[in-house]
Design a protein around this motif. Structure first.
Motif, PDB file in Angstrom:
ATOM      1  N   THR A   1      37.668   8.496  30.440  1.00 51.06           N
ATOM      2  CA  THR A   1      38.251   8.880  31.653  1.00 51.06           C
ATOM      3  C   THR A   1      37.892  10.242  31.910  1.00 51.06           C
ATOM      4  N   CYS A   2      37.175  10.765  31.034  1.00 48.53           N
ATOM      5  CA  CYS A   2      36.879  12.327  31.389  1.00 48.53           C
ATOM      6  C   CYS A   2      35.488  12.409  30.346  1.00 48.53           C
ATOM      7  N   PHE A   3      34.646  13.312  30.979  1.00 54.25           N
ATOM      8  CA  PHE A   3      33.376  13.559  30.088  1.00 54.25           C
ATOM      9  C   PHE A   3      33.314  14.967  29.743  1.00 54.25           C
ATOM     10  N   VAL A   4      33.441  15.624  28.603  1.00 54.25           N
ATOM     11  CA  VAL A   4      33.262  17.120  28.572  1.00 54.25           C
ATOM     12  C   VAL A   4      32.128  17.237  27.985  1.00 54.25           C
ATOM     13  N   ALA A   5      31.183  17.836  28.757  1.00 58.66           N
ATOM     14  CA  ALA A   5      29.689  18.273  28.077  1.00 58.66           C
ATOM     15  C   ALA A   5      29.353  19.626  27.877  1.00 58.66           C
ATOM     16  N   ASP A   6      28.763  20.030  26.958  1.00 57.46           N
ATOM     17  CA  ASP A   6      28.024  21.367  26.672  1.00 57.46           C
ATOM     18  C   ASP A   6      27.441  21.915  28.044  1.00 57.46           C
ATOM     19  N   GLY A   7      27.714  23.258  28.218  1.00 53.19           N
ATOM     20  CA  GLY A   7      27.055  23.931  29.384  1.00 53.19           C
ATOM     21  C   GLY A   7      25.466  23.579  29.650  1.00 53.19           C
TER      22      GLY A   7
ATOM     23  N   ILE B   1      32.904   9.537  36.852  1.00 50.08           N
ATOM     24  CA  ILE B   1      33.656   9.715  35.694  1.00 50.08           C
ATOM     25  C   ILE B   1      33.846  11.256  35.879  1.00 50.08           C
ATOM     26  N   PRO B   2      35.242  11.630  35.705  1.00 54.44           N
ATOM     27  CA  PRO B   2      35.549  13.142  35.881  1.00 54.44           C
ATOM     28  C   PRO B   2      34.705  13.920  34.750  1.00 54.44           C
ATOM     29  N   PHE B   3      34.460  15.127  35.122  1.00 57.55           N
ATOM     30  CA  PHE B   3      33.694  16.124  34.396  1.00 57.55           C
ATOM     31  C   PHE B   3      33.958  17.338  34.238  1.00 57.55           C
ATOM     32  N   ILE B   4      33.769  17.894  33.062  1.00 52.49           N
ATOM     33  CA  ILE B   4      34.119  19.293  32.706  1.00 52.49           C
ATOM     34  C   ILE B   4      32.883  19.905  31.873  1.00 52.49           C
ATOM     35  N   PHE B   5      32.425  21.100  32.386  1.00 52.37           N
ATOM     36  CA  PHE B   5      31.542  21.686  31.412  1.00 52.37           C
ATOM     37  C   PHE B   5      32.207  22.390  30.642  1.00 52.37           C
ATOM     38  N   PHE B   6      31.789  22.585  29.477  1.00 57.17           N
ATOM     39  CA  PHE B   6      32.514  23.433  28.492  1.00 57.17           C
ATOM     40  C   PHE B   6      31.375  24.484  27.918  1.00 57.17           C
ATOM     41  N   VAL B   7      31.660  25.520  28.249  1.00 61.77           N
ATOM     42  CA  VAL B   7      30.629  26.711  27.655  1.00 61.77           C
ATOM     43  C   VAL B   7      31.280  27.273  26.346  1.00 61.77           C
ATOM     44  N   THR B   8      30.193  27.157  25.446  1.00 60.80           N
ATOM     45  CA  THR B   8      30.660  27.510  24.141  1.00 60.80           C
ATOM     46  C   THR B   8      30.455  28.774  23.695  1.00 60.80           C
ATOM     47  N   ALA B   9      30.242  29.813  24.487  1.00 59.24           N
ATOM     48  CA  ALA B   9      29.674  31.170  24.438  1.00 59.24           C
ATOM     49  C   ALA B   9      30.712  31.747  23.887  1.00 59.24           C
TER      50      ALA B   9
ATOM     51  N   PRO C   1      47.518   3.292  28.533  1.00 60.92           N
ATOM     52  CA  PRO C   1      46.798   3.873  27.364  1.00 60.92           C
ATOM     53  C   PRO C   1      46.457   5.270  27.438  1.00 60.92           C
ATOM     54  N   PRO C   2      46.374   5.854  26.409  1.00 58.77           N
ATOM     55  CA  PRO C   2      45.965   7.411  26.491  1.00 58.77           C
ATOM     56  C   PRO C   2      44.432   7.808  27.287  1.00 58.77           C
ATOM     57  N   PRO C   3      44.361   8.848  27.568  1.00 60.72           N
ATOM     58  CA  PRO C   3      43.039   9.188  28.152  1.00 60.72           C
ATOM     59  C   PRO C   3      41.964   8.941  27.114  1.00 60.72           C
ATOM     60  N   HIS C   4      40.617   8.718  27.240  1.00 66.24           N
ATOM     61  CA  HIS C   4      39.557   8.630  26.669  1.00 66.24           C
ATOM     62  C   HIS C   4      38.759   9.646  26.915  1.00 66.24           C
ATOM     63  N   VAL C   5      38.281  10.826  26.135  1.00 66.93           N
ATOM     64  CA  VAL C   5      37.572  11.995  26.448  1.00 66.93           C
ATOM     65  C   VAL C   5      36.339  11.813  25.618  1.00 66.93           C
ATOM     66  N   LEU C   6      35.159  11.868  26.151  1.00 69.94           N
ATOM     67  CA  LEU C   6      33.992  11.676  25.488  1.00 69.94           C
ATOM     68  C   LEU C   6      33.547  13.323  25.506  1.00 69.94           C
ATOM     69  N   ILE C   7      33.013  13.660  24.351  1.00 66.76           N
ATOM     70  CA  ILE C   7      32.744  15.061  24.346  1.00 66.76           C
ATOM     71  C   ILE C   7      31.320  15.026  23.583  1.00 66.76           C
TER      72      ILE C   7
ATOM     73  N   VAL D   1      39.083  10.231  21.654  1.00 66.89           N
ATOM     74  CA  VAL D   1      38.147  11.117  21.742  1.00 66.89           C
ATOM     75  C   VAL D   1      36.950  10.419  20.925  1.00 66.89           C
ATOM     76  N   THR D   2      35.847  10.383  21.708  1.00 65.70           N
ATOM     77  CA  THR D   2      34.548  10.029  21.225  1.00 65.70           C
ATOM     78  C   THR D   2      33.667  11.039  21.285  1.00 65.70           C
ATOM     79  N   PHE D   3      33.078  11.545  20.078  1.00 65.02           N
ATOM     80  CA  PHE D   3      32.334  12.838  19.909  1.00 65.02           C
ATOM     81  C   PHE D   3      30.775  12.281  19.677  1.00 65.02           C
ATOM     82  N   ILE D   4      30.002  12.834  20.548  1.00 61.45           N
ATOM     83  CA  ILE D   4      28.610  12.568  20.305  1.00 61.45           C
ATOM     84  C   ILE D   4      27.928  13.605  19.517  1.00 61.45           C
ATOM     85  N   ILE D   5      27.336  13.029  18.471  1.00 61.62           N
ATOM     86  CA  ILE D   5      26.681  14.093  17.589  1.00 61.62           C
ATOM     87  C   ILE D   5      25.450  13.413  17.038  1.00 61.62           C
ATOM     88  N   SER D   6      24.410  14.105  16.762  1.00 61.95           N
ATOM     89  CA  SER D   6      23.292  13.882  16.154  1.00 61.95           C
ATOM     90  C   SER D   6      23.210  13.266  14.817  1.00 61.95           C
ATOM     91  N   ASP D   7      22.284  12.194  14.436  1.00 68.38           N
ATOM     92  CA  ASP D   7      22.395  11.765  12.956  1.00 68.38           C
ATOM     93  C   ASP D   7      22.510  13.010  12.059  1.00 68.38           C
TER      94      ASP D   7
END
Length: 179
Positions: free
Chosen positions: A124-130, A144-152, A13-19, A45-51
């Motif tokens: 399979t991977c968590f991409v979180a805001d810095g 869970i493998p982890f990546i910080f993503f800096v949006t600057a 199955p494809p990777p499942h990335v949580l952002i 891709v599962t994208f976490i967002i506020s209501d």
């Protein structure tokens, strides 16, 4: 001789990335672009967002309707809809995300087997805001493998690294002085 459907069944199955971006526009936009690129590569891709932000984005997310592996997961940010979420009240927002959204997110991740479903494998991977400091510890605790993503932006980073020189050259107004 195996058929195409047999080969498809054998394919992993494809990777499942949580952002999980900080739920403000300047952080959401780059993370949505990253999510779209991952979807084009056939990742789930599962994208976490506020209501609050999801209601604002619904009219602008047509690109994701063509991505079967994409899903939004929404959480309250703990503030009333009329809260400005910026300016002099921005720290109330940051505090509310830390005290309301993050605990709800952690609870959901555990209760829902890291978002595994019939359509998606567990994350399979968590991409979180810095700015989300809880993420590395959470990922380490749960393997869970982890990546910080800096949006600057590059202009922000340039100003940040050149700040001492800008102060020295008196290019930055201090003490309420404006040009």
């Amino acid at each position: 001789m195996s058929s195409a459907s047999d080969q498809e069944k054998l394919r992993p199955p494809p990777p499942h990335v949580l952002i999980f971006p900080m739920p403000v526009q300047g952080h959401l936009n780059p993370m949505l672009k990253l999510a779209h690129l991952l979807c084009l590569a056939e990742f789930h891709v599962t994208f976490i967002i506020s209501d609050f932000n999801q209601r604002r984005l619904l009219q602008h997310t047509a690109a994701f309707s063509r991505c079967p592996g994409f899903q939004f997961r929404t959480f309250p940010d703990g503030l009333p809809d009329d809260h400005p979420r910026s300016g002099h009240r921005a720290m109330e927002f940051v505090s509310s995300v830390a005290n309301v959204t993050v605990p709800l997110f952690k609870k959901m991740m555990i209760q829902e087997n890291f978002l595994a479903s019939a359509a998606h494998r567990p994350v399979t991977c968590f991409v979180a805001d810095g700015l989300l400091s809880f993420a590395p510890d959470f990922c380490e605790e749960n393997g869970i493998p982890f990546i910080f993503f800096v949006t600057a932006t590059t202009s922000y980073l340039w100003a940040l690294f050149r700040f001492p020189q800008l102060l020295e050259a008196q290019e930055i107004p201090l003490g309420g002085q404006l040009y």
